[in-house]
Design a protein around this motif. Structure first.
Motif, PDB file in Angstrom:
ATOM      1  N   VAL A   1      75.273  58.068  39.966  1.00  0.00           N
ATOM      2  CA  VAL A   1      75.562  58.184  41.405  1.00  0.00           C
ATOM      3  C   VAL A   1      77.013  57.798  41.666  1.00  0.00           C
ATOM      4  N   LEU A   2      77.479  56.733  41.031  1.00  0.00           N
ATOM      5  CA  LEU A   2      78.866  56.308  41.206  1.00  0.00           C
ATOM      6  C   LEU A   2      79.843  57.388  40.723  1.00  0.00           C
ATOM      7  N   ASN A   3      79.558  58.001  39.587  1.00  0.00           N
ATOM      8  CA  ASN A   3      80.426  59.072  39.083  1.00  0.00           C
ATOM      9  C   ASN A   3      80.406  60.297  39.987  1.00  0.00           C
ATOM     10  N   ILE A   4      79.260  60.613  40.539  1.00  0.00           N
ATOM     11  CA  ILE A   4      79.176  61.721  41.508  1.00  0.00           C
ATOM     12  C   ILE A   4      80.018  61.387  42.734  1.00  0.00           C
ATOM     13  N   MET A   5      79.931  60.143  43.185  1.00  0.00           N
ATOM     14  CA  MET A   5      80.741  59.719  44.341  1.00  0.00           C
ATOM     15  C   MET A   5      82.231  59.888  44.049  1.00  0.00           C
ATOM     16  N   ARG A   6      82.675  59.487  42.848  1.00  0.00           N
ATOM     17  CA  ARG A   6      84.094  59.608  42.500  1.00  0.00           C
ATOM     18  C   ARG A   6      84.532  61.073  42.498  1.00  0.00           C
ATOM     19  N   ALA A   7      83.685  61.947  41.967  1.00  0.00           N
ATOM     20  CA  ALA A   7      84.013  63.378  41.951  1.00  0.00           C
ATOM     21  C   ALA A   7      84.080  63.917  43.378  1.00  0.00           C
ATOM     22  N   LEU A   8      83.144  63.505  44.214  1.00  0.00           N
ATOM     23  CA  LEU A   8      83.152  63.965  45.607  1.00  0.00           C
ATOM     24  C   LEU A   8      84.356  63.421  46.371  1.00  0.00           C
TER      25      LEU A   8
ATOM     26  N   ASP B   1      77.850  64.679  54.857  1.00  0.00           N
ATOM     27  CA  ASP B   1      76.442  64.412  55.141  1.00  0.00           C
ATOM     28  C   ASP B   1      75.533  65.189  54.201  1.00  0.00           C
ATOM     29  N   MET B   2      75.863  66.453  53.933  1.00  0.00           N
ATOM     30  CA  MET B   2      75.045  67.265  53.030  1.00  0.00           C
ATOM     31  C   MET B   2      75.063  66.666  51.622  1.00  0.00           C
ATOM     32  N   ALA B   3      76.220  66.297  51.146  1.00  0.00           N
ATOM     33  CA  ALA B   3      76.325  65.692  49.809  1.00  0.00           C
ATOM     34  C   ALA B   3      75.509  64.405  49.737  1.00  0.00           C
ATOM     35  N   ALA B   4      75.605  63.590  50.756  1.00  0.00           N
ATOM     36  CA  ALA B   4      74.859  62.331  50.772  1.00  0.00           C
ATOM     37  C   ALA B   4      73.357  62.575  50.780  1.00  0.00           C
ATOM     38  N   ARG B   5      72.911  63.565  51.541  1.00  0.00           N
ATOM     39  CA  ARG B   5      71.473  63.878  51.576  1.00  0.00           C
ATOM     40  C   ARG B   5      71.009  64.423  50.228  1.00  0.00           C
ATOM     41  N   LEU B   6      71.817  65.268  49.602  1.00  0.00           N
ATOM     42  CA  LEU B   6      71.428  65.812  48.296  1.00  0.00           C
ATOM     43  C   LEU B   6      71.320  64.716  47.238  1.00  0.00           C
TER      44      LEU B   6
END
Length: 193
Positions: A161-168, A183-188
């Motif tokens: 999740v942390l790595n996905i956050m960094r990429a986003l 919001d869409m990214a957070a919901r996914l």
């Protein structure tokens, strides 16, 4: 209300001045003299509290990152669902990082030449954030919102999740920051596809 000593107050004045100087000039173009002038202090006063401009920058960046994490945690304090905690945490974290985007840009651009400095700051922040994400995921397991087989998977999931956050973060800051996309990214991430 905490009691602040004269040293605490002077130190905070210097750090606030340094934030303004770093935002205006960047790390490499800023000098101790610029910071002293902005703080209304003599250069010798700065050297009494800090060894160098880099030390001041390190303290400023760590404080900014800690502030982002603190405000993100505060936003989810009263949320009971783990999925909603995770979603809210992601949205607030991205918004908070956007609010500190100027300093974020300086960190990213100006310390490329010093990877050890960047790694130390990033590692400290990521360890705190990863531990917090793991707490949210563990709550989700406890409340039957997430299904992980063992403790090791929780740690791996928090890291992912942390790595996905960094990429986003890179996408949002390099491309564009769109609240609907955030919001869409957070919901996914929180709910899955």
């Amino acid at each position: 209300m905490p009691d602040f000593s004269k040293d605490d107050i002077v130190r905070e004045i210097i750090l606030q001045a340094a934030r303004r100087v770093f935002r205006k000039w960047g790390l490499n173009k800023s000098t101790m003299e610029d910071i002293a002038r902005e703080a209304g202090k003599g250069k010798s006063t700065l050297y009494y509290y800090f060894v160098s401009k880099d030390e001041i920058f390190d303290v400023v960046v760590k404080a900014e990152m800690a502030g982002v994490l603190k405000r993100s945690k505060e936003a989810i304090r009263d949320v009971t669902s783990a999925k909603e905690k995770l979603r809210t945490y992601l949205v607030v974290s991205f918004a908070e990082l956007k609010n500190t985007a100027t300093l974020y840009d300086i960190v990213r651009e100006e310390i490329k030449g010093n990877p050890h400095f960047n790694e130390a700051i990033q590692k400290q922040f990521e360890e705190s954030e990863e531990a917090f994400l793991k707490e949210i995921l563990a709550l989700g397991v406890q409340q039957n919102e997430y299904a992980f087989a063992d403790e090791r998977e929780l740690a791996t999931a928090a890291r992912v999740v942390l790595n996905i956050m960094r990429a986003l973060e890179l996408y949002f800051f390099i491309e564009h920051f769109d609240t609907e996309h955030v919001d869409m990214a957070a919901r996914l991430i929180a709910d899955g596809i």
